[in-house]
Write an enzyme that holds these catalytic residues in place. Structure first.
Site, mmCIF file in Angstrom:
data_model
loop_
_atom_site.group_PDB
_atom_site.id
_atom_site.type_symbol
_atom_site.label_atom_id
_atom_site.label_comp_id
_atom_site.label_asym_id
_atom_site.label_seq_id
_atom_site.Cartn_x
_atom_site.Cartn_y
_atom_site.Cartn_z
ATOM 1 N N LYS A 22 0.835 -1.202 0.000
ATOM 2 C CA LYS A 22 0.000 0.000 0.000
ATOM 3 C C LYS A 22 0.870 1.251 0.000
ATOM 4 C CE LYS A 22 -1.582 1.501 4.136
ATOM 5 N NZ LYS A 22 -1.255 2.883 4.512
ATOM 6 N N ASN A 23 1.870 1.283 0.902
ATOM 7 C CA ASN A 23 2.646 2.513 1.059
ATOM 8 C C ASN A 23 3.613 2.761 -0.092
ATOM 9 O OD1 ASN A 23 1.251 3.015 3.347
ATOM 10 N ND2 ASN A 23 2.894 2.466 4.770
ATOM 11 N N ARG A 96 -4.456 10.573 4.855
ATOM 12 C CA ARG A 96 -3.357 11.545 4.948
ATOM 13 C C ARG A 96 -2.410 11.457 3.763
ATOM 14 N NH1 ARG A 96 0.189 12.395 7.244
ATOM 15 N NH2 ARG A 96 0.169 14.457 8.128
ATOM 16 N N CYS A 120 -3.704 12.534 13.159
ATOM 17 C CA CYS A 120 -4.510 11.311 13.086
ATOM 18 C C CYS A 120 -4.298 10.543 14.371
ATOM 19 C CB CYS A 120 -4.179 10.502 11.839
ATOM 20 S SG CYS A 120 -2.655 9.607 11.963
ATOM 21 N N ARG A 125 1.554 14.355 13.170
ATOM 22 C CA ARG A 125 1.869 14.176 11.759
ATOM 23 C C ARG A 125 1.962 15.494 10.969
ATOM 24 N NH1 ARG A 125 -0.428 8.756 9.483
ATOM 25 N NH2 ARG A 125 1.553 8.938 8.399
ATOM 26 N N PRO A 126 2.944 16.320 11.304
ATOM 27 C CA PRO A 126 3.138 17.570 10.565
ATOM 28 C C PRO A 126 3.678 17.311 9.160
ATOM 29 C CG PRO A 126 4.945 17.215 12.104
ATOM 30 C CD PRO A 126 3.968 16.099 12.343
ATOM 31 N N ASP A 128 5.786 19.884 7.780
ATOM 32 C CA ASP A 128 6.742 20.988 7.621
ATOM 33 C C ASP A 128 7.938 20.609 6.747
ATOM 34 O OD1 ASP A 128 7.182 19.256 9.911
ATOM 35 O OD2 ASP A 128 8.902 20.508 10.401
ATOM 36 N N LEU A 129 8.406 19.361 6.854
ATOM 37 C CA LEU A 129 9.587 18.973 6.078
ATOM 38 C C LEU A 129 9.252 18.898 4.584
ATOM 39 C CD1 LEU A 129 10.955 16.197 8.460
ATOM 40 C CD2 LEU A 129 11.903 18.487 8.142
ATOM 41 N N ASP A 328 5.359 0.516 11.744
ATOM 42 C CA ASP A 328 4.110 -0.092 11.284
ATOM 43 C C ASP A 328 3.949 -1.553 11.731
ATOM 44 O OD1 ASP A 328 3.488 2.288 10.112
ATOM 45 O OD2 ASP A 328 4.011 1.688 8.077
ATOM 46 N N ILE A 350 9.371 6.688 16.248
ATOM 47 C CA ILE A 350 8.876 7.406 15.061
ATOM 48 C C ILE A 350 7.599 8.170 15.408
ATOM 49 C CG2 ILE A 350 8.157 7.204 12.634
ATOM 50 C CD1 ILE A 350 11.019 6.259 13.077
ATOM 51 N N ARG A 420 -8.269 -0.574 5.391
ATOM 52 C CA ARG A 420 -7.436 0.428 4.713
ATOM 53 C C ARG A 420 -6.112 -0.180 4.259
ATOM 54 N NH1 ARG A 420 -5.752 4.320 8.508
ATOM 55 N NH2 ARG A 420 -4.330 4.717 6.811
HETATM 56 N N1 EPU Z 1 7.547 14.366 10.444
HETATM 57 C C1 EPU Z 1 7.823 15.680 10.721
HETATM 58 N N2 EPU Z 1 7.633 16.602 9.723
HETATM 59 C C2 EPU Z 1 7.207 16.250 8.488
HETATM 60 C C3 EPU Z 1 6.927 14.905 8.203
HETATM 61 C C4 EPU Z 1 7.124 13.972 9.217
HETATM 62 O O1 EPU Z 1 8.224 16.019 11.831
HETATM 63 O O2 EPU Z 1 7.068 17.125 7.630
HETATM 64 C C5 EPU Z 1 7.731 13.353 11.488
HETATM 65 C C6 EPU Z 1 6.456 12.553 11.785
HETATM 66 O O3 EPU Z 1 5.627 13.216 12.692
HETATM 67 C C7 EPU Z 1 7.031 11.253 12.301
HETATM 68 C C8 EPU Z 1 8.298 11.066 11.470
HETATM 69 O O4 EPU Z 1 8.637 12.370 11.003
HETATM 70 O O5 EPU Z 1 7.414 11.419 13.654
HETATM 71 C C9 EPU Z 1 8.150 10.127 10.284
HETATM 72 O O6 EPU Z 1 6.985 10.464 9.528
HETATM 73 P P1 EPU Z 1 6.905 10.207 7.951
HETATM 74 O O7 EPU Z 1 6.754 11.514 7.267
HETATM 75 O O8 EPU Z 1 8.053 9.355 7.529
HETATM 76 O O9 EPU Z 1 5.541 9.424 7.812
HETATM 77 P P2 EPU Z 1 4.633 9.409 6.518
HETATM 78 O O10 EPU Z 1 5.494 9.501 5.328
HETATM 79 O O11 EPU Z 1 3.531 10.379 6.673
HETATM 80 C C10 EPU Z 1 4.679 6.841 6.063
HETATM 81 C C11 EPU Z 1 3.690 5.716 6.048
HETATM 82 C C12 EPU Z 1 3.254 5.387 7.474
HETATM 83 C C13 EPU Z 1 4.506 5.010 8.278
HETATM 84 C C14 EPU Z 1 5.519 6.161 8.228
HETATM 85 C C15 EPU Z 1 6.833 5.846 8.933
HETATM 86 C C16 EPU Z 1 2.564 6.012 3.923
HETATM 87 C C17 EPU Z 1 1.321 6.298 3.218
HETATM 88 N N3 EPU Z 1 2.526 6.091 5.261
HETATM 89 O O12 EPU Z 1 3.995 7.967 6.618
HETATM 90 O O13 EPU Z 1 2.406 4.248 7.373
HETATM 91 O O14 EPU Z 1 4.158 4.741 9.615
HETATM 92 O O15 EPU Z 1 5.820 6.480 6.844
HETATM 93 O O16 EPU Z 1 7.424 4.731 8.373
HETATM 94 O O17 EPU Z 1 3.570 5.687 3.325
HETATM 95 C C18 EPU Z 1 0.686 2.772 8.014
HETATM 96 O O18 EPU Z 1 0.823 2.199 6.919
HETATM 97 O O19 EPU Z 1 0.005 2.291 8.951
HETATM 98 C C19 EPU Z 1 1.347 4.059 8.221
HETATM 99 C C20 EPU Z 1 0.961 4.910 9.163
#
Ligand code: EPU
Length: 451
Positions: A22-23, A96, A120, A125-126, A128-129, A328, A350, A420
């Site tokens: 999925k991801n 998201r 969520c 889940r910001p 900003d990056l 995950d 994480i 999901r």
């Molecule tokens: N973070 C920031 N700023 C940002 C983005 C992220 O501080 O701009 C922080 C987050 O709050 C978190 C960490 O960085 O503490 C990692 O977040 P990441 O951005 O890597 O998460 P994501 O890309 O939104 C994906 C997966 C998640 C998985 C995470 C971590 C998808 C669709 N989602 O989310 O999957 O937990 O990477 O590996 O790819 C799931 O499948 O159940 C799921 C939540």
């Protein structure tokens, strides 16, 4: 709302095939916004998140061709209309991952408007990056009415730059996907430092390169993208889902079962097999696949047999960005370690608030003590069935796992979270000997529902 009624205590045995990830599929689908030619993706699992992203892409003028009933997992996408570049709140709030349309749309159209995703159940889940990265490529980013508005510089094209994507919890997976995708069409060279190393990023880079992008270093913390003027269509098979595979490994262990997992991306699961083996789970790569053919050479698509010692050993686990132990799978491993002989320790690095399963597992007799981002799990001899509430995707999977191992009946409410990310989970598990019934919660008694 659908609910699972699980009769626990059965030993699971047989074979199960892992779907496309999925991801990985979500950012791959969004990459279809980078070209007007068709992008064909194979092994796309029929999941709620995938359908929601298809709906969003259709609003953005990227349509899915009529599916061939003989090949339901093949999704062909083509962008034919670029007049609407607004990813609305109504859709982004259901998923998201909708944020992954931001980079591709901005790079191709010179502008994008995407509703700011809220928090969520697993944390704040910001993004900003993501925004900092796109701003480094020259985008002007503003926030208006809850929407992120991103505009490319005059001329409509982003420019290459040095981008640092490290944050307080490591890199960002979808942020790396957004910046890498956007940089493919930027003018000049982009260097992404502290890029996410997840296999889903490697898969996205593989598709982008088939589309004509020039990318080096995907899978390492430094990715270099040499911008090109345009991208073309491509045909790509999505990598298998390492989280689904890991979930079935934990289920095999928790039910003292014997499960062969086909299409398993073992090469991307070293941290998982390391921890499971330390706990007494046996994971053996098979010489033959389901058809009886010699095992394929691709280490991302192997068959593994998972069995387990009667007595599980306690382990210490810290979730980390890839190649560390994935967040995950934290909930599923916790459910398994509830049955280990001794004290295990899980630290979540994480999403430090991702512990919604703790209270529910406790209702089933688990002994858990949480302090901040750490949970101490004192193993118990048995879990007992109870009505429990699924609150997010992976927490739901952990409750199903606990229900399979528990004595008596477990009712997992709100399994739409599970749908999901896992295709027909109850059917796959019933084929292995589980007794799970999917029922409408209206047909349950108050006791089954949990009062
Ligand atoms: N973070 C920031 N700023 C940002 C983005 C992220 O501080 O701009 C922080 C987050 O709050 C978190 C960490 O960085 O503490 C990692 O977040 P990441 O951005 O890597 O998460 P994501 O890309 O939104 C994906 C997966 C998640 C998985 C995470 C971590 C998808 C669709 N989602 O989310 O999957 O937990 O990477 O590996 O790819 C799931 O499948 O159940 C799921 C939540």
């Amino acid at each position: 709302m659908d609910t699972f009624v699980i009769e626990g205590g059965r030993r699971l045995e047989g074979r199960v095939t892992v779907n496309g990830a999925k991801n990985a599929a979500l950012p791959l689908m969004a990459a279809a916004l980078l070209t007007n030619e068709p992008v064909t993706l194979r092994d796309v699992a029929p999941l709620a998140d995938i359908r929601n992203l298809q709906r969003l892409l259709a609003e953005l003028g990227c349509h899915k061709a009529e599916a061939d009933p003989a090949q339901p997992a093949v999704v062909k996408l083509q962008t034919t209309d670029e007049s609407c570049s607004h990813a609305r709140y109504e859709i982004v709030r259901t998923m998201r991952a909708g944020i992954c349309v931001l980079g591709p749309m901005l790079a191709k159209r010179g502008e994008a408007k995407v509703s700011m995703p809220g928090g969520c159940s697993i944390g704040d889940r910001p993004v900003d990056l993501h925004l900092r990265g796109l701003a480094a490529l020259g985008a002007r980013i503003t926030l208006r009415g809850g929407d992120i508005i991103a505009e490319a510089p005059a001329g409509g094209r982003l420019h290459g730059a040095k981008v640092f994507l490290g944050g307080p919890f490591g890199s960002t997976v979808l942020g790396t996907a957004n910046v890498m995708s956007a940089a493919t069409l930027a003018e000049g060279i982009t260097i992404i430092e502290s890029a996410a190393c997840e296999p889903e990023i490697v898969d996205l880079a593989d598709l982008l390169m088939k589309m004509g992008a020039q990318i080096e270093g995907a899978g390492s913390p430094r990715i270099t993208v040499y911008g090109v003027k345009e991208l073309k269509g491509a045909d790509h098979r999505v990598i298998p889902d390492r989280i689904e595979a890991g979930t079935y490994m934990c289920i095999a262990a928790a039910t003292n079962g014997n499960i062969t997992i086909d299409n398993c991306p073992l090469d991307a699961m070293m941290s998982v097999t390391d921890r499971l083996e330390a706990a007494g789970v046996h994971i053996r790569r098979m010489g033959h696949n389901r058809q009886g053919d010699p095992a394929p050479e691709d280490p991302m698509r192997v068959s593994v047999k998972v069995t387990c010692d009667r007595i599980l050993r306690p382990v210490e686990v810290t979730t980390q960005p890839h190649p560390g132990f994935p967040t995950d799978l934290q909930a599923q491993l916790m459910a398994l370690l509830c049955l280990a002989e001794g004290n295990s320790v899980i630290t979540e690095k994480i999403f430090p608030e991702r512990f919604l399963h703790v209270a529910e597992l406790s209702r089933m007799g688990a002994h858990l003590f949480r302090q901040g981002p750490t949970v101490i799990i004192s193993g118990v001899r048995r879990l007992v069935g109870a009505p429990v509430m699924a609150s997010d995707l992976r927490a739901s999977a952990s409750l199903v796992l606990a229900g399979l191992a528990a004595e008596g009946t477990t009712v997992v409410n709100r399994v739409y979270h599970l749908d999901r990310g896992y295709e027909r989970m109850e059917e796959k598990l019933n084929m292995l000997g589980a007794a799970i019934e999917r029922v409408d919660d209206k047909s349950l008694t108050d006791d089954q529902r949990g009062g």
